[in-house]
Design a protein around this motif. Structure first.
Motif, PDB file in Angstrom:
ATOM      1  N   SER A 115     -18.302 -19.017  54.065  1.00 28.88           N
ATOM      2  CA  SER A 115     -19.710 -19.124  53.693  1.00 28.88           C
ATOM      3  C   SER A 115     -19.842 -18.672  52.247  1.00 28.88           C
ATOM      4  CB  SER A 115     -20.575 -18.260  54.613  1.00 28.88           C
ATOM      5  OG  SER A 115     -20.375 -16.880  54.330  1.00 28.88           O
ATOM      6  N   LYS A 116     -21.055 -18.574  51.786  1.00 34.35           N
ATOM      7  CA  LYS A 116     -21.256 -18.148  50.403  1.00 34.35           C
ATOM      8  C   LYS A 116     -20.807 -16.708  50.179  1.00 34.35           C
ATOM      9  CE  LYS A 116     -26.117 -17.085  51.447  1.00 34.35           C
ATOM     10  NZ  LYS A 116     -27.520 -17.405  51.111  1.00 34.35           N
ATOM     11  N   GLU A 138     -24.773 -19.656  60.256  1.00 35.65           N
ATOM     12  CA  GLU A 138     -25.746 -19.410  59.193  1.00 35.65           C
ATOM     13  C   GLU A 138     -27.161 -19.710  59.670  1.00 35.65           C
ATOM     14  OE1 GLU A 138     -24.995 -18.354  55.650  1.00 35.65           O
ATOM     15  OE2 GLU A 138     -23.599 -17.541  57.102  1.00 35.65           O
ATOM     16  N   ASN A 139     -27.314 -20.792  60.444  1.00 32.83           N
ATOM     17  CA  ASN A 139     -28.636 -21.117  60.988  1.00 32.83           C
ATOM     18  C   ASN A 139     -29.138 -20.022  61.919  1.00 32.83           C
ATOM     19  OD1 ASN A 139     -28.650 -23.503  59.609  1.00 32.83           O
ATOM     20  ND2 ASN A 139     -28.363 -24.823  61.382  1.00 32.83           N
ATOM     21  N   ARG A 158     -28.319 -16.895  61.858  1.00 28.26           N
ATOM     22  CA  ARG A 158     -28.661 -15.737  61.040  1.00 28.26           C
ATOM     23  C   ARG A 158     -30.038 -15.908  60.404  1.00 28.26           C
ATOM     24  NH1 ARG A 158     -24.206 -14.558  56.761  1.00 28.26           N
ATOM     25  NH2 ARG A 158     -23.082 -14.283  58.721  1.00 28.26           N
TER      26      ARG A 158
END
Length: 264
Positions: free
Chosen positions: A212-213, A250-251, A253
């Motif tokens: 992820s980022k 991510e969604n 989160r």
């Protein structure tokens, strides 16, 4: 022999464009591109991109027997069906992600299930990763009970840098192991490799980083219990499924953060 559109698609394909690029350029679906290519191959009597290029340049293809022609057609048909199945599976995964409303368990279970089916693997694991705590088997699918129990007992654990997970974390890249029993780390009795081979019955294995980022957040791993290394097509599929898992996490989160914001 080819229509103007078929000539354009054939030329784009031999230039190196993939199905997605060709589809975007001509405003059609990738599955339609595959259908066109199957027709092009059949019309020209070719069986590879190299033969297609030669045919477009005017070289006459070598004559094939009726048996060879039948084999070619059947292989193209099977390839087309497999490609359509992959596209449908990915569309279904994206649909599940959009409907999940932060339910990571539902999404990851579906992602792992499709990955095992399309990559022809026996079981899969999604490992969470923490620089401080190491790895933890967070989501599993079809895993042998003995291996599942061992992983559950470990909780968070650090891995030897020479294991598949260790090498993947170091390189942040796909690690594809043809035979987990043939590597030196297995002969030295590494606990994770021993459990993978002896409790999980794994022979061929691949680990794909989930990034992820913030950096590495986990690993998407799939296992075959027979000696059959993963090819490039399987690795590409596994990477796609790993990326979809990152999106799902991510969604979830984001949904959680929005929910907490409403509670305040």
């Amino acid at each position: 022999m080819l229509s103007p559109r078929e000539k354009e698609i054939a030329a784009a394909y031999t230039r190196g464009d993939n199905y997605q690029r060709i589809a975007a350029h001509f405003h059609i679906a990738p599955s339609t591109v595959r259908t066109h290519l199957a027709t092009i191959y059949r019309k020209l009597g070719v069986s590879s991109k190299i033969e297609l290029l030669k045919a477009l340049e005017g070289e006459q293809p070598k004559s094939k027997s009726s048996e060879e022609q039948a084999t070619l057609i059947s292989e193209l048909a099977l390839s087309l069906e497999e490609a359509i199945s992959r596209e449908r599976a990915l569309s279904e995964v994206l649909s599940i992600i959009s409907r999940a409303s932060g339910d990571v368990q539902e999404v990851i279970s579906a992602v792992l299930g499709y990955a095992l089916e399309l990559c022809d693997a026996q079981y899969g694991i999604l490992f969470a990763f923490s620089p401080e705590k190491g790895f933890k088997a967070t989501y599993i699918k079809e895993i042998p009970l003995a291996f599942q129990t061992w992983l559950s007992e470990q909780g968070w654990f650090h891995v030897n840098p020479n294991t598949g997970l260790g090498r993947m974390a170091s390189a942040t890249d796909i690690i594809n192991i043809a035979d987990v029993r043939m590597e030196e780390i297995y002969r030295h009795g590494d606990p994770l490799r021993d459990a993978t081979a002896n409790l999980g019955g794994a022979r061929s294995f691949t680990a794909i980083p989930m990034v992820s980022k913030e950096g590495l957040i986990g690993a998407f791993t799939i296992y075959r219990q027979q000696l059959r290394p993963f090819d490039d097509k399987s690795l590409q599929l596994a990477r796609i499924f790993a990326d979809q898992s990152v999106i799902a996490i991510e969604n979830a989160r984001l949904v959680s953060e929005i929910g907490n914001g409403r509670d305040k």
